[in-house]
Write a protein that holds these residues in place. Structure first.
Motif, PDB file in Angstrom:
ATOM      1  N   UNK C  12     -14.020 -13.198  16.162  1.00 54.49           N
ATOM      2  CA  UNK C  12     -13.519 -11.920  16.637  1.00 54.49           C
ATOM      3  C   UNK C  12     -14.690 -10.995  16.998  1.00 54.49           C
ATOM      4  N   UNK C  14     -14.845  -8.029  16.984  1.00 56.87           N
ATOM      5  CA  UNK C  14     -14.952  -6.875  16.089  1.00 56.87           C
ATOM      6  C   UNK C  14     -15.953  -7.114  14.958  1.00 56.87           C
ATOM      7  N   UNK C  15     -16.320  -8.371  14.743  1.00 55.85           N
ATOM      8  CA  UNK C  15     -17.331  -8.645  13.722  1.00 55.85           C
ATOM      9  C   UNK C  15     -18.742  -8.329  14.223  1.00 55.85           C
ATOM     10  N   UNK C  17     -21.821  -6.230  16.511  1.00 54.84           N
ATOM     11  CA  UNK C  17     -22.319  -4.974  17.042  1.00 54.84           C
ATOM     12  C   UNK C  17     -23.004  -5.311  18.366  1.00 54.84           C
ATOM     13  N   UNK C  58     -24.960  -8.650  17.776  1.00 50.68           N
ATOM     14  CA  UNK C  58     -25.384  -8.875  16.389  1.00 50.68           C
ATOM     15  C   UNK C  58     -24.150  -9.177  15.538  1.00 50.68           C
ATOM     16  N   UNK C  60     -22.872  -8.670  12.777  1.00 48.84           N
ATOM     17  CA  UNK C  60     -23.083  -7.787  11.631  1.00 48.84           C
ATOM     18  C   UNK C  60     -22.139  -8.125  10.480  1.00 48.84           C
ATOM     19  N   UNK C  61     -20.876  -8.342  10.790  1.00 48.48           N
ATOM     20  CA  UNK C  61     -19.918  -8.690   9.730  1.00 48.48           C
ATOM     21  C   UNK C  61     -19.764 -10.201   9.696  1.00 48.48           C
ATOM     22  N   UNK C  62     -20.885 -10.881   9.756  1.00 48.31           N
ATOM     23  CA  UNK C  62     -20.865 -12.330   9.767  1.00 48.31           C
ATOM     24  C   UNK C  62     -22.188 -12.849   9.241  1.00 48.31           C
ATOM     25  N   UNK C  63     -22.838 -13.703  10.001  1.00 51.10           N
ATOM     26  CA  UNK C  63     -24.034 -14.350   9.463  1.00 51.10           C
ATOM     27  C   UNK C  63     -25.318 -13.621   9.804  1.00 51.10           C
ATOM     28  N   UNK C  64     -25.194 -12.419  10.396  1.00 50.50           N
ATOM     29  CA  UNK C  64     -26.367 -11.580  10.692  1.00 50.50           C
ATOM     30  C   UNK C  64     -27.284 -12.222  11.736  1.00 50.50           C
ATOM     31  N   UNK C  65     -26.716 -13.081  12.543  1.00 50.84           N
ATOM     32  CA  UNK C  65     -27.489 -13.639  13.650  1.00 50.84           C
ATOM     33  C   UNK C  65     -27.413 -12.703  14.850  1.00 50.84           C
TER      34      UNK C  65
END
Lengths: 980, 185, 93
Positions: C12, C14-15, C17, C58, C60-65
């Motif tokens: 999604x 939305x996760x 940035x 980014x 952001x609400x995931x693996x920060x990749x």
């Protein structure tokens, strides 16, 4: 109450309800519109502009006229379509948009003045004088023209949101949709079947045509049962798929409890985000009317809706026993006459615009004729039928109007899909450029005959599944046939009297002609000039008729005239459900510090700092004014010791062989030279050279640093550091881990802070020699608890920050308070923190605004010229380097008083213009240590103007104050205390 | 042993537990957490005998578990290690790796169903945009839940763990309890 | 929107940035000639095409990749997504 025979209502379950305070009764399965009709109530509302009496036009969500306010009090919901409001016991509804009673609306006078109120009237009339618009014209117009009113009370009901995933989403549970769902269900696909109605079937419930030689609803029941037996199929009635979004995401609202008096302790509606691999759009078609003179009276409705009311709800509008007529341009109107005759309703006949019209049954056909007028003030009493030069009046109670069907292309037209005109259908169907993965089926695709729609549902589902590598089984179709549907391209009856196109917004054929005369040639201009299609129904029943009228004006074809662009939502969606139930303090989740409960128990007041709740101050009994509390807390820090939770600062663990090099590149100042066991203040720049954030950088090991960010910027700084790590220098050996929540960090500040800490650390020498200013260490406290100690100071006093695993934060605070009691330990909050830092000239968000340079803070030399770092090159560019503002301290001269933050600084006697503006006040407070008000601000060349008297002016507050420029280091400018 | 007394993320001395119909939500404070990250070019270690899992996956061992959190990064869980210096143990188990203490960085909330997968999956539908159908046992992901960032682990058909940043513990509990409660009604 | 994460599959949007033009990965040489002018271009001039665009997202609400996502800004069709780390390393070798 009079009812016809049959219908899909439960006569065993009568339901009482009220409309405009009068009591009525209907049956389970009724909509409010059907129940009112069955009670002989045809006048339901007043039109938007002319306050014309209006009744029911349709039997679905496309309804423009029958809008009511449903429920009472805080739950009152204006502009609810009676045609989709399900009847429940005790339902209350009120009519809208009238002054006085619905029957004798005083504003009906607007109708007499209608020659004045033609399209564009407001634009032309109320332009001058301009100032009258806001104060006089607009409020008056808004009062007179409008719909229902909001309750102005908070919505008492709960809402929810959720996420669904499926292989195939089927939108609409009519003939095509049911077959699509059945096909996919049998194929083992994960299916969601959503339908806005209370029961599946779509038009099958409204028509009398048989399926497998039995009433269609029996077939529907069997299909529904089979679908319910599949664990892979989810049927969602009362669910409107309102929008198509990118990559197969659909927005839907399920009306969970709108058909109940109240939701009880459940939710009223749920907002679903559906991620579907493929979707079948089987949303059916919307019938259109034919504008003719005075075509808006209660009792005149769409012929298909009339059939629906008769067949599904066993009712009809109009006076009991009065004959019913149908006006049509094609075969479809004859289905209505046929069904009514079968129900024993007296039928005057069918007025058909075609000379060669064929009757479907035993009733009169007025061939080559039109309806040219109507009578009946609050309900239809008579119609005028004209054939050639002969016009005759006939008494009727109701008139069905059949102008053809518009495929419901709405969702297929999201993403700017352009519908295409099908001349043989006289309608738009979805084009090939609609949303990807959305397959139109049945009436939407122009295949609206029962047999065609059933087959098309199978075809669409099979194609959609094949697209995702699934094979659909062969599905046998029920026995059905397509009813003849020949139709003439007849769009409106010409005449002098007003013929309504858009009922809700009172737009007539004449208005469209006038718009054309006034050069509104594009359909978008037409809409805005006349407001056609801009009401709550978004012109679902009027847009095509309007296009046809406009095409006639321009001499173009209908597709040449254009189409309007459809956007979500298909029907209105309440803001409550879009919010998904997160209201009040749950609208945004709150972060609590590890010592929150402790602070609350001490009587702290709290303040929001970003998502955090921080202790603002700790008032004590007898402190009448907040300043007393803050002054006491500040004084305690400067004279004894204070404790404050500073966990909210962002903490990022930076480890790796290249950690030092990495930090050297993200901080403007030199970090690589930092010794293990030491802390350094760091400045981070944006790549454009401005200050981004500041914090501390502690080196716990050769390849292990912990850096802090400001509370507000924690997330953004972490993101930016990851950008640097992954996108700029991926070969550096460094890893970043956010540890903000892992550690409770407590500031212990004040001359007695060392004495207090010595009482709780285990065997660590905290003497100035062993643990000097800017030292850091991992150690243990309170009998072996691992902790980190940083000797850093925000207040300018001897100070430390002590970090322990967050679960011990509460106990640590208790311990510090207990062990420091004799030292005068005092908890302090963000207000005192603010005063302490202003007294010390430390910058925070008020100073680091995003337009601040390091030089402005007097820290220009911190930007190392010996190395590259983010923002370093740009910080040296001419414009920034020449920035003359410098941070200064300010104090009032000639008396004391608060200096207002936001004031602008001028030399004494200067004219106040932008050119003479020399700076501004960023932060201000009362300093209990200096016993006077002080402030920080930026002043041009401020660093060279110490002792100068200037003026802080705040025209907004009407304040002017003479202030003296001083060092921003108000307390201990030599920095002796923090190094002591 | 320190004489300071810890509190749970929800601010109590004992872990919170609430049941809603078939679902039970339990705060699990006694888990040690540490992130493990690789240095450049470093071989993947096998701490506690664990084969560190691929993206989106979790593994459970006898004394510890692990789930993938990002490229070259995992979270190691040590049941019963909440009060210990778990990061130090992980460091011993994975020499040369970058290890960061995270025990109190997150609160672990476990949701169990005593009626199979269905109630758990229905709850997931109301919380996260993750397809429960493809999020089976052994799956782990980070995603958004009611404006919060959470780690989600499907430990078993009927068991789901949610890891939320500790400071958001009460907001997360509210979201979970409210949603589960609504479902039970 | 769904972002096809190279490691985690469709996620999604939305996760994530959004940052924008992936040319931000091409940081100029700070010691090169005309470094300031090069940085001015780098900081202030971005492409914003109606059509195919390489963008930084980014998780952001995931693996920060950080991902480089190739996306048609008109149709929102996503033509590919790669780990920014790999893209940068590829460009360096």
């Amino acid at each position: 109450m009079t009812r016809l025979t049959g219908g899909l209502i439960d006569r065993e379950k009568p339901l009482d309800f009220t409309f405009d305070g009068r009591s009525y009764s209907g049956y389970a399965g009724d909509t409010l519109a059907a129940a009112l009709m069955a009670n002989g109530v045809d006048l339901i509302g007043r039109s938007f502009k002319y306050h014309r009496p209006r009744g029911v036009l349709s039997a679905g969500s496309e309804e423009p006229n029958a809008l009511v306010t449903l429920r009472d009090g805080a739950r009152a919901e204006p502009n609810t379509r009676a045609t989709v409001a399900e009847l429940y016991a005790g339902l209350t509804a009120r009519s809208q948009n009238h002054v006085g009673s619905l029957e004798r609306d005083l504003l009906a006078v607007n109708d007499l003045l209608s020659p004045l109120f033609a399209a564009g009237f407001y634009y032309k009339t109320f332009m001058w004088p301009r100032t009258f618009w806001e104060k006089l014209y607009e409020p008056a117009i808004r009062r007179a023209a409008g719909l229902g009113a909001l309750s102005m009370e908070p919505d008492p009901d709960a809402y929810d949101k959720g996420f669904l995933h499926c292989d195939l989403l089927v939108i609409g549970a009519g003939a095509a949709g049911l077959m699509a769902a059945l096909t996919a269900g049998r194929a083992g696909a994960k299916v969601i079947l959503a339908d806005e109605d209370m029961r599946p079937g779509g038009r099958l419930l409204a028509e009398s045509d048989l399926l497998n030689d039995a009433p269609a609803h029996e077939w529907v029941r069997a299909v529904r049962a089979e679908l319910a037996s599949f664990p892979n199929v989810r049927f969602m009635p009362r669910t409107t798929v309102f929008g198509v979004y990118d990559h197969g995401i659909y927005g839907a609202v399920e009306r969970v409890a709108d058909h109940l008096p109240t939701p009880g302790d459940g939710v009223r509606q749920t907002f679903w985000r559906i991620t579907a691999k493929r979707a079948v759009l089987a949303a059916g078609a919307i019938e259109r009317h034919i504008p003719f003179a005075d075509n808006d009276r209660p009792g005149i409705l769409l012929a298909g809706a009339m059939r629906a009311y008769a067949n599904r709800w066993a009712t009809l509008p109009g006076r009991a026993g009065a004959p019913v007529a149908v006006f049509t341009n094609g075969d479809d109107g004859h289905r209505t006459a046929r069904d009514l005759v079968a129900k024993g309703v007296p039928v005057l006949g069918v007025v058909d615009t075609r000379e060669d019209a064929q009757a479907f049954g035993d009733y009169e056909v007025f061939r080559g004729a039109t309806v040219t007028g109507t009578r009946g003030r609050r309900g239809l009493r008579a119609i005028q039928i004209t054939r050639g030069a002969t016009a005759t009046w006939h008494d009727v109670g109701a008139l069905g109007v059949a102008g053809g069907w518009n495929p419901n292309v709405h969702l297929a037209s999201h993403h700017r899909g352009r519908p295409v005109w099908k001349a043989d259908l006289l309608a738009f169907v979805p084009g090939a450029d609609g949303p990807k993965g959305l397959f139109p089926a049945g009436a939407v695709a122009g295949r609206g005959g029962t047999a065609s729609a059933l087959a098309d549902g199978v075809r669409a589902a099979t194609t959609a599944l094949a697209d995702i590598g699934m094979t659909a089984p062969k599905v046998a179709l029920p026995e059905a046939s397509d009813v003849p549907h020949a139709q003439a391209a007849f769009w409106h009856v010409p005449g002098k009297r007003r013929a309504w196109v858009d009922f809700q917004n009172d737009v007539t054929v004449k208005d469209i002609a006038l718009a054309h005369t006034e050069n509104m040639r594009s359909v978008e201009h037409l809409k805005r000039w006349t407001t056609l299609g801009m009401a709550t129904d978004q012109g679902k029943t009027s847009n095509i008729a309007a296009l046809a009228v406009m095409a006639e004006q321009t001499g173009q074809t209908i597709p040449g005239t254009g189409t309007t662009i459809f956007r979500p939502p298909y029907t209105g969606v309440s803001l409550s459900v879009l919010g998904g139930g997160d209201t009040g303090k749950h609208f945004r989740p709150t972060r609590l510090t590890p010592t929150h409960d402790w602070a609350a128990a001490q009587g702290a007041t709290f303040v929001e700092v970003g998502p955090w709740m921080r202790a603002q101050m700790f008032p004590r009994a007898g402190e009448g004014h907040w300043r007393e509390t803050v002054d006491r807390e500040v004084t305690a820090v400067r004279s004894a010791v204070g404790i404050c939770d500073v966990t909210t600062l962002g903490k990022i663990d930076v480890q790796g062989a290249d950690a030092a090099e990495f930090l050297n590149r993200v901080y403007a100042n030199m970090m690589a030279t930092l010794k293990v066991g030491r802390v350094r203040y760091g400045l981070m720049l944006r790549e454009d050279g401005h200050l981004y954030d500041d914090g501390t950088c502690a080196r716990l090991g050769e390849d292990h640093f912990v850096v802090t960010t400001t509370t507000a910027n924690a997330g953004a700084v972490y993101r930016n550091m990851e950008f640097a790590r992954q996108c700029l220098w991926p070969d550096l050996d460094v890893q970043l881990i956010s540890t903000t929540d892992a550690w409770a960090q407590i500031a212990v500040a004040g001359p007695k802070s060392r004495a207090l800490l010595e009482r709780i650390v285990d065997d660590t020498d905290l003497s100035n020699e062993a643990f000097p200013f800017m030292a850091c260490a991992a150690l243990t406290i309170c009998g072996g608890l691992r902790a980190r100690l940083f000797r850093i100071s925000f207040s300018g006093e001897l100070a430390y920050e002590l970090a322990v695993p967050a679960r011990y934060g509460h106990a640590l605070m208790e311990r510090l308070a207990e062990r420091g009691a004799d030292l005068g330990v005092t908890p302090y909050g963000t207000e005192a923190l603010g005063v302490l830092r202003i007294e010390k000239g430390h910058a925070t968000g008020a100073e680091i605004t995003g337009q601040t340079t390091a030089s402005m803070l007097g820290l220009g030399r911190m930007v190392s010229a010996k190395k590259d770092a983010l923002g370093a090159v740009m910080s040296r560019r001419e414009g920034l380097a020449a920035e003359a503002w410098r941070l200064v301290g300010l104090k009032p001269v000639g008396g004391d008083g608060p200096i207002l933050a936001g004031s602008h600084l001028f030399t004494e006697g200067a004219v106040r213009t932008l050119d003479t503006d020399q700076g501004w006040v960023t932060s201000a407070c009362y300093s209990p240590n200096l016993g006077r008000h002080i402030a920080l601000g930026y002043l041009e060349h401020g660093d060279t103007r110490m002792g100068e008297r200037i003026v802080a002016a705040n025209p907004l507050e009407g304040q002017e104050m003479a202030v003296e420029v001083v060092s921003p280091d108000f307390v201990d400018p030599e920095g002796v205390r923090l190094r002591d | 042993m320190t004489d300071l007394t810890p509190v749970t993320a929800l601010g109590a001395s004992t872990a919170r537990r609430e049941s809603f119909g078939p679902l039970t939500i339990t705060e699990v404070p006694d888990v040690g957490l540490a992130s493990l990250a690789l240095r450049q070019g470093q071989a993947v270690p096998t701490p506690f005998g664990l084969t560190l899992p691929a993206p989106g996956r979790a593994v459970t061992g006898k004394t510890a578990s692990a789930f993938w959190t990002g490229p070259d990064q995992w979270m190691i869980e040590g049941p019963g290690q909440g009060e210990a210096d778990f990061a130090a143990r992980v460091r011993d188990e994975a020499p040369g790796c970058i290890v960061t203490e995270q025990t109190d960085g997150f609160v672990v909330v476990e949701i169990t169903s005593d009626a199979g997968a269905a109630p758990l999956e229905a709850l997931m539908e109301m919380l996260v945009n993750v397809d429960p159908g493809t999020f089976g046992p052994g799956q782990a992901t980070r995603t958004a839940m009611h404006h919060l960032t959470v780690f989600l682990l499907r430990r078993a058909e009927d068991r789901l763990s949610v890891l939320v940043m500790r400071s958001f513990a009460r907001a997360a509990w509210h979201a979970l309890a409210e949603t589960a409660g609504r479902q039970a009604r | 929107m769904l972002i096809p994460h190279p490691l985690l599959g469709a996620r999604d949007a939305q996760e994530f940035t959004y940052l924008g033009d992936a040319s931000l990965m091409d940081r100029p040489d700070p010691n090169g000639p005309e470094a300031e002018a090069a940085f001015c271009d780098y900081v202030f001039l971005r492409d914003n095409p109606a059509g195919v665009h390489r963008e930084l997202w980014f998780h952001e609400q995931g693996d920060r990749s950080w991902l480089v996502v190739t996306r048609d800004t008109v149709t929102h069709e996503i033509l590919g997504a790669e780990l920014a780390r790999d893209v940068k390393r590829g460009a360096q070798t």
